[in-house]
Design an enzyme around this catalytic site. Structure first.
Site, PDB file in Angstrom:
ATOM      1  N   LYS A  52      18.827  40.925  37.271  1.00 22.40           N
ATOM      2  CA  LYS A  52      19.418  40.990  35.817  1.00 22.40           C
ATOM      3  C   LYS A  52      21.156  41.359  35.580  1.00 22.40           C
ATOM      4  O   LYS A  52      21.495  41.946  34.796  1.00 22.40           O
ATOM      5  CB  LYS A  52      18.899  42.083  35.076  1.00 22.40           C
ATOM      6  N   ASP A  67      10.062  50.290  33.625  1.00 19.62           N
ATOM      7  CA  ASP A  67       9.917  49.900  32.159  1.00 19.62           C
ATOM      8  C   ASP A  67       8.615  49.583  32.075  1.00 19.62           C
ATOM      9  O   ASP A  67       7.901  49.814  30.940  1.00 19.62           O
ATOM     10  CB  ASP A  67      10.791  49.039  31.641  1.00 19.62           C
TER      11      ASP A  67
END
Length: 378
Positions: A204, A240
């Site tokens: 990311k 997450d």
């Protein structure tokens, strides 16, 4: 023809379509004496609107998957999950199926005050969470992670995180309190305990030096110790996906899967211990553990080549980690805008949108943001 802003290639012309074949044959009647510009004008005038629609459909056709494509994708995914769970194939598996050491989900009776950190993109969030059974109170603050820190050193990153924690605790009058802290760290990690996670690779857009191969909880504690003005002890580190699963299970204990489709993508689920050949924890009840699949790496070995488009390949080739996180690059928010931009550039190049005249912004890599897709959809 490219110099005139319009280009028509054989690749977008379906030779089996009678209407398109008619247009191609009619081009023979247009002589080069008209000049290049006149030729292009004649071509575009001869293409009825429904033919333009067909040309556009031919360009975007690779994104339309058949039922058998989805079935094959399911089979590929299941095969990769199995390879990651088995002891003999895990070392070479692309989808690592990391065990989280979280064996159960909340039952809705939890109480107390907790600090939480959430790092998984360009924003870092600090939260104060108060639980009283089903009642949940939450205060949070979002802090930006600047680009130079995302690409700097690990020391810079964790010093920045510690600074954000300090600001949050000061603003919420928590400087004299010692609260248990949970760290949601949304990057591929191999967990070796509930409070110890080794970063395997950055994703990311992050590429901080000196972090891969190290325990991120220890790096956080080191940064806090360097400051010396806050008291924080990280009790657990999770992904997450696990956070999403635990959060939902707090109100619905039948929840068994956590799915993230955001800046990146990942999923976790509850697996029976008998299927986790690398399990090195206790075998007491419940005999299950949450598995962090890290399925963003699916296809890193070429297993998804059968559905990759030319746009997917360009995005991967120009990323900071070519050949890695292939599945993530095909479907997640960080890359969707660029995929759309590449399609728009090709449509423009063929004169099918904007009369063949695209802006310099449109031609610039990374300048068409995913949020534009959401705004257009709305």
């Amino acid at each position: 023809m490219a110099g005139c802003g319009v280009e028509i290639d054989e690749e977008i012309l379906d030779v089996n379509n009678p209407a398109i074949q008619m247009v191609k044959n009619s081009l023979k009647d247009v002589t080069m004496k008209q000049g290049l510009h006149q030729l292009l004008a004649a071509i575009m005038k001869m293409v009825p609107p429904h033919i333009e629609d067909q040309l556009i459909e031919n360009i975007v056709q690779p994104f339309i998957l058949r039922d058998e494509d989805y079935k094959k994708l399911m089979d590929v995914m299941l095969e990769n999950f199995t390879r990651g769970l088995r002891k003999d194939t895990n070392p070479t598996a692309k989808v690592k199926m990391f065990q989280t050491y979280v064996k159960s989900v909340p039952d809705g009776t939890e109480c107390g005050d907790f600090l939480a950190l959430d790092l998984g993109g360009t924003n870092f969030r600090v939260l104060l969470i108060s639980l009283d059974g089903q009642e949940v109170k939450m205060e949070s603050k979002i802090y930006l992670i600047p680009q130079n820190i995302m690409l700097g050193s690990g020391t810079q990153l964790f010093d920045h995180i510690a600074e954000c924690i300090f600001k949050f605790m000061k603003d919420h009058n928590l400087m004299e309190k010692v609260l248990p802290l949970g760290f949601t760290f949304s990057f591929p990690c191999k967990q070796v305990g509930l409070d110890k996670a080794i970063l395997t690779t950055w994703t990311k857009g992050f590429n901080c030096a000196g972090v891969e191969g190290n325990d991120i909880v220890q790096l956080l504690h080191d940064a806090i110790e360097r400051r010396g003005d806050i008291k924080v002890n990280c009790m657990a580190v999770i992904n997450d996906t696990v956070g999403a699963l635990m959060s939902c299970a707090h109100s619905d204990n039948h929840c068994a899967i956590g799915l993230i489709l955001g800046t990146g993508t990942n999923a976790c689920y509850i697996e029976r211990l008998e299927n986790v050949e690398l399990w090195d924890g206790d075998w007491e009840e419940p005999q299950q553990v949450i598995i962090n699949t890290e399925w963003g790496a699916l296809g890193d070995d070429g297993a998804l080549d059968f559905i990759m488009t030319e746009y997917d390949r360009k995005v991967d080739r120009h990323s900071i980690n070519p050949g890695k996180q292939v599945y993530e690059k095909m479907i997640s928010g960080m890359y969707m805008g660029e995929i759309v931009r590449l399609v728009l550039v090709k449509l423009c190049k063929h004169g099918l949108i904007f009369h063949g005249r695209g802006s310099e912004e449109l031609k610039t890599m990374g300048r068409f943001y995913t949020k534009y897709v959401s705004e257009i959809e709305r």
